[in-house]
Design a protein around this motif. Sequence first.
Motif, PDB file in Angstrom:
ATOM      1  N   UNK A  11      -4.733  54.940  71.430  1.00 30.41           N
ATOM      2  CA  UNK A  11      -5.387  53.557  71.456  1.00 30.41           C
ATOM      3  C   UNK A  11      -6.852  53.633  72.209  1.00 30.41           C
ATOM      4  N   UNK A  12      -7.115  54.591  72.716  1.00 29.65           N
ATOM      5  CA  UNK A  12      -8.101  55.605  73.325  1.00 29.65           C
ATOM      6  C   UNK A  12      -9.106  55.384  71.742  1.00 29.65           C
ATOM      7  N   UNK A  13      -8.882  56.241  70.960  1.00 31.66           N
ATOM      8  CA  UNK A  13      -9.424  56.009  69.885  1.00 31.66           C
ATOM      9  C   UNK A  13      -9.128  55.080  69.131  1.00 31.66           C
ATOM     10  N   UNK A  14      -8.280  54.074  69.349  1.00 37.05           N
ATOM     11  CA  UNK A  14      -8.745  52.656  69.000  1.00 37.05           C
ATOM     12  C   UNK A  14      -9.882  51.856  69.215  1.00 37.05           C
ATOM     13  N   UNK A  15      -9.465  52.139  70.583  1.00 32.92           N
ATOM     14  CA  UNK A  15     -11.253  51.471  71.632  1.00 32.92           C
ATOM     15  C   UNK A  15     -12.566  52.193  71.194  1.00 32.92           C
ATOM     16  N   UNK A  21     -18.289  49.495  66.780  1.00 30.79           N
ATOM     17  CA  UNK A  21     -17.988  48.348  65.608  1.00 30.79           C
ATOM     18  C   UNK A  21     -17.605  49.756  64.333  1.00 30.79           C
ATOM     19  N   UNK A  22     -17.345  50.776  64.178  1.00 26.82           N
ATOM     20  CA  UNK A  22     -16.865  51.116  63.018  1.00 26.82           C
ATOM     21  C   UNK A  22     -16.402  50.332  61.552  1.00 26.82           C
ATOM     22  N   UNK A  23     -17.129  50.636  60.509  1.00 22.86           N
ATOM     23  CA  UNK A  23     -16.203  49.421  59.519  1.00 22.86           C
ATOM     24  C   UNK A  23     -15.947  51.162  58.544  1.00 22.86           C
ATOM     25  N   UNK A  24     -14.950  50.734  57.950  1.00 23.44           N
ATOM     26  CA  UNK A  24     -14.410  51.660  57.252  1.00 23.44           C
ATOM     27  C   UNK A  24     -14.449  51.489  55.863  1.00 23.44           C
ATOM     28  N   UNK A  25     -14.555  50.019  55.715  1.00 22.09           N
ATOM     29  CA  UNK A  25     -14.005  50.024  53.931  1.00 22.09           C
ATOM     30  C   UNK A  25     -14.839  50.887  52.785  1.00 22.09           C
ATOM     31  N   UNK A  26     -13.802  51.148  52.424  1.00 20.75           N
ATOM     32  CA  UNK A  26     -14.325  52.191  50.669  1.00 20.75           C
ATOM     33  C   UNK A  26     -14.497  53.324  50.948  1.00 20.75           C
ATOM     34  N   UNK A  27     -13.865  53.441  52.299  1.00 23.68           N
ATOM     35  CA  UNK A  27     -13.797  55.199  52.850  1.00 23.68           C
ATOM     36  C   UNK A  27     -12.105  55.320  52.845  1.00 23.68           C
ATOM     37  N   UNK A  28     -11.994  56.877  52.550  1.00 29.25           N
ATOM     38  CA  UNK A  28     -10.419  57.494  52.319  1.00 29.25           C
ATOM     39  C   UNK A  28      -9.989  58.174  53.741  1.00 29.25           C
ATOM     40  N   UNK A  35       2.390  58.728  64.240  1.00 26.26           N
ATOM     41  CA  UNK A  35       3.124  58.366  65.882  1.00 26.26           C
ATOM     42  C   UNK A  35       3.789  57.739  65.202  1.00 26.26           C
ATOM     43  N   UNK A  36       3.392  56.246  66.304  1.00 23.68           N
ATOM     44  CA  UNK A  36       3.200  54.368  65.500  1.00 23.68           C
ATOM     45  C   UNK A  36       2.885  54.362  64.312  1.00 23.68           C
ATOM     46  N   UNK A  37       1.804  54.882  64.148  1.00 23.42           N
ATOM     47  CA  UNK A  37       0.580  54.279  63.073  1.00 23.42           C
ATOM     48  C   UNK A  37      -1.188  53.798  64.092  1.00 23.42           C
ATOM     49  N   UNK A  38      -0.720  53.281  64.633  1.00 27.88           N
ATOM     50  CA  UNK A  38      -1.716  52.527  65.527  1.00 27.88           C
ATOM     51  C   UNK A  38      -2.781  52.470  64.704  1.00 27.88           C
ATOM     52  N   UNK A  39      -3.353  53.603  65.258  1.00 30.09           N
ATOM     53  CA  UNK A  39      -4.492  53.924  64.610  1.00 30.09           C
ATOM     54  C   UNK A  39      -4.911  53.914  63.165  1.00 30.09           C
ATOM     55  N   UNK A  40      -4.411  54.395  62.178  1.00 31.35           N
ATOM     56  CA  UNK A  40      -4.145  53.830  61.018  1.00 31.35           C
ATOM     57  C   UNK A  40      -3.980  51.882  60.594  1.00 31.35           C
ATOM     58  N   UNK A  41      -3.297  51.924  60.784  1.00 27.20           N
ATOM     59  CA  UNK A  41      -3.093  50.254  61.170  1.00 27.20           C
ATOM     60  C   UNK A  41      -4.774  49.569  61.193  1.00 27.20           C
ATOM     61  N   UNK A  42      -5.197  49.988  62.496  1.00 25.39           N
ATOM     62  CA  UNK A  42      -6.281  49.652  62.301  1.00 25.39           C
ATOM     63  C   UNK A  42      -7.361  50.170  61.933  1.00 25.39           C
ATOM     64  N   UNK A  43      -7.713  50.759  61.273  1.00 24.29           N
ATOM     65  CA  UNK A  43      -8.587  51.629  60.094  1.00 24.29           C
ATOM     66  C   UNK A  43      -8.776  50.584  58.503  1.00 24.29           C
ATOM     67  N   UNK A  44      -7.371  50.850  59.138  1.00 25.00           N
ATOM     68  CA  UNK A  44      -6.516  49.908  57.380  1.00 25.00           C
ATOM     69  C   UNK A  44      -7.186  48.066  57.698  1.00 25.00           C
ATOM     70  N   UNK A  45      -6.995  47.909  58.635  1.00 26.61           N
ATOM     71  CA  UNK A  45      -7.566  46.264  58.902  1.00 26.61           C
ATOM     72  C   UNK A  45      -8.660  46.235  59.307  1.00 26.61           C
ATOM     73  N   UNK A  46      -9.694  47.784  59.388  1.00 28.14           N
ATOM     74  CA  UNK A  46     -11.394  48.095  59.106  1.00 28.14           C
ATOM     75  C   UNK A  46     -11.491  48.204  57.958  1.00 28.14           C
TER      76      UNK A  46
END
Length: 198
Positions: A11-15, A21-28, A35-46
């Motif tokens: 959650x610290x990384x997500x915060x 306001x990082x955007x990961x569009x078109x980034x690999x 773990x739960x995948x929370x960070x990757x889930x957020x990054x996918x949504x971004x």
Amino acid sequence: MMKDCKTTQARGLCQYFEKEELIFSNKKVIELGAGTGIVSILVALLGGDVTITDKPELLNRIKRNVSFNIPSSFKPQVKVRALRWGLDINQFPSDYDYILCSDILYLHGSIPLILETLLHLSNRNTIVYFASTMFYGQEVTRKGHVTLSQYFKTELVCRYDAEDVNVYRMLLNTANTAHLPNLYRRGWFHMRLDHSKD
């Protein structure tokens, strides 16, 4: 308690991503020890094209969390794969734009495997975001950061004092990786997350 610590650092990384306001569009992007995948889930949504990795026995939980939280239109850009540090790395490319790590420094023996994995996955343009804490002891955390700093330029970009979480931004230090040793064997807060093992 380890699960709570892992979630705190994720959650610290997500915060941090939200604050900057990082955007990961078109980034690999690839996440290690998700773990739960929370960070990757957020990054996918971004907008990121995300590979979520962890031990084979944890993948079903991650897949469930992806199913719970990723709309069908985003699911083609999300992959869930097994990655055992230092062992499966040749099954993965070295062309990632971002590598994400939260709470993976907790055992002395894993430090060379984490380093080898990061070196394989990185190129000179890869940005590594690494969240860690002293929860598991200052010695292992300090040794891990000293080891990684020999091969990566490391900058502390954010600290959350209340949770004792540091977020680092790392770039491959190409001057120090020319002759590498063989290291082998040496609203997202409301996401529905499954913490069970299978």
